[in-house]
Motif scaffolding. Sequence first.
Motif, PDB file in Angstrom:
ATOM      1  N   UNK A 222      88.490  48.305  34.310  1.00 55.79           N
ATOM      2  CA  UNK A 222      88.503  47.718  32.976  1.00 55.79           C
ATOM      3  C   UNK A 222      88.341  48.841  31.936  1.00 55.79           C
ATOM      4  N   UNK A 223      88.911  48.635  30.781  1.00 49.03           N
ATOM      5  CA  UNK A 223      88.978  49.659  29.739  1.00 49.03           C
ATOM      6  C   UNK A 223      87.633  50.328  29.435  1.00 49.03           C
ATOM      7  N   UNK A 224      86.535  49.587  29.240  1.00 47.35           N
ATOM      8  CA  UNK A 224      85.267  50.249  28.885  1.00 47.35           C
ATOM      9  C   UNK A 224      84.741  51.188  29.966  1.00 47.35           C
ATOM     10  N   UNK A 225      85.179  51.014  31.218  1.00 50.99           N
ATOM     11  CA  UNK A 225      84.682  51.861  32.308  1.00 50.99           C
ATOM     12  C   UNK A 225      85.346  53.233  32.333  1.00 50.99           C
ATOM     13  N   UNK A 226      86.484  53.391  31.663  1.00 50.36           N
ATOM     14  CA  UNK A 226      87.221  54.660  31.691  1.00 50.36           C
ATOM     15  C   UNK A 226      86.614  55.607  30.659  1.00 50.36           C
ATOM     16  N   UNK A 227      86.047  56.715  31.133  1.00 52.50           N
ATOM     17  CA  UNK A 227      85.373  57.673  30.257  1.00 52.50           C
ATOM     18  C   UNK A 227      86.296  58.787  29.786  1.00 52.50           C
ATOM     19  N   UNK A 228      87.068  59.360  30.707  1.00 51.08           N
ATOM     20  CA  UNK A 228      87.975  60.459  30.336  1.00 51.08           C
ATOM     21  C   UNK A 228      88.993  60.690  31.448  1.00 51.08           C
ATOM     22  N   UNK A 229      90.068  61.401  31.098  1.00 53.54           N
ATOM     23  CA  UNK A 229      91.114  61.774  32.043  1.00 53.54           C
ATOM     24  C   UNK A 229      91.151  63.297  32.180  1.00 53.54           C
ATOM     25  N   UNK A 230      91.424  63.775  33.408  1.00 52.94           N
ATOM     26  CA  UNK A 230      91.565  65.207  33.645  1.00 52.94           C
ATOM     27  C   UNK A 230      92.927  65.475  34.292  1.00 52.94           C
ATOM     28  N   UNK A 231      93.697  66.431  33.787  1.00 57.88           N
ATOM     29  CA  UNK A 231      94.942  66.803  34.482  1.00 57.88           C
ATOM     30  C   UNK A 231      94.609  67.280  35.893  1.00 57.88           C
ATOM     31  N   UNK A 232      95.485  66.915  36.846  1.00 54.76           N
ATOM     32  CA  UNK A 232      95.259  67.261  38.250  1.00 54.76           C
ATOM     33  C   UNK A 232      96.543  67.869  38.807  1.00 54.76           C
ATOM     34  N   UNK A 233      96.521  68.237  40.070  1.00 53.57           N
ATOM     35  CA  UNK A 233      97.693  68.856  40.688  1.00 53.57           C
ATOM     36  C   UNK A 233      98.915  67.945  40.655  1.00 53.57           C
ATOM     37  N   UNK A 234     100.086  68.570  40.510  1.00 53.32           N
ATOM     38  CA  UNK A 234     101.375  67.872  40.610  1.00 53.32           C
ATOM     39  C   UNK A 234     101.514  66.716  39.625  1.00 53.32           C
TER      40      UNK A 234
END
Length: 265
Positions: A222-234
Amino acid sequence: MRLTAPMTVLLLEDEYPAAERLQRLLRQAAPEAQVLAVLDSVAGALQWLDTHSAPDLILSDIQLADGLSLEVFEQTVVRSPVIFTTAYDAYALRAFKANSVDYLLKPVKLAELTTALTKLQEWRTPAAPAAQPDATAQRLERLLDALPRTERQYKTRFLVRSGEQLLPIAATQAAWFQSRHETTTLCTLDGRRHVVEYTLEQLESLLDPAQFFRLNRQLIAQLPAVQRLHPHFNGKLLVDLQPAPSEEVLVSREKAGAVKSWLEG
């Protein structure tokens, strides 16, 4: 018009007021109808059908306490005709594959129930010709055309077990759902975890897509649970969730753009 032919009925409904209302309407529409049992779960329905003769009619809500009643008709051979009652018109196609006589949107009205029972009586008449597949398709098409074009309603709460108790949890309190080893876990925003009787595929159709997104094969957040995104491989994304699952959450390169669009709104 009131139907007087004797008829046995199995009622599947997990909300007590709705079950009482349906029984009251049945007494008005079909005074001779006998309600054999009122069951509130998929498990209870499967057990009952395994130990009793087929009733003349199954009157069933779609959403039961432990899952969708459609699972009953997909897991066992049901020889009884079915009238479905629900607020979710998205289930019409699957409903008609389960011997459905009719599909009534809640709140059910006496006139609509009477019409459905009249249709059932016509089907039960020995002189009536057997329904052909194309006739069933035509009935479905007419039904879908007649359904009110209301705003889609999504699941708003879940009933979970806590010890010997059953507790309601609002969908808005769910941080994420995770599937592991054929078990689906609901984790709340404050970190409590409960097993729910749904697959992620079922949850995708029940939850509001504006609030919930399937990040990968194992997890819906759910939207409130997403804190941040990190670029990852590929081209993948690593997602930080709060509360954090026991394993890292990766989003595929193919899905990365869709996740970003969902977060942006």
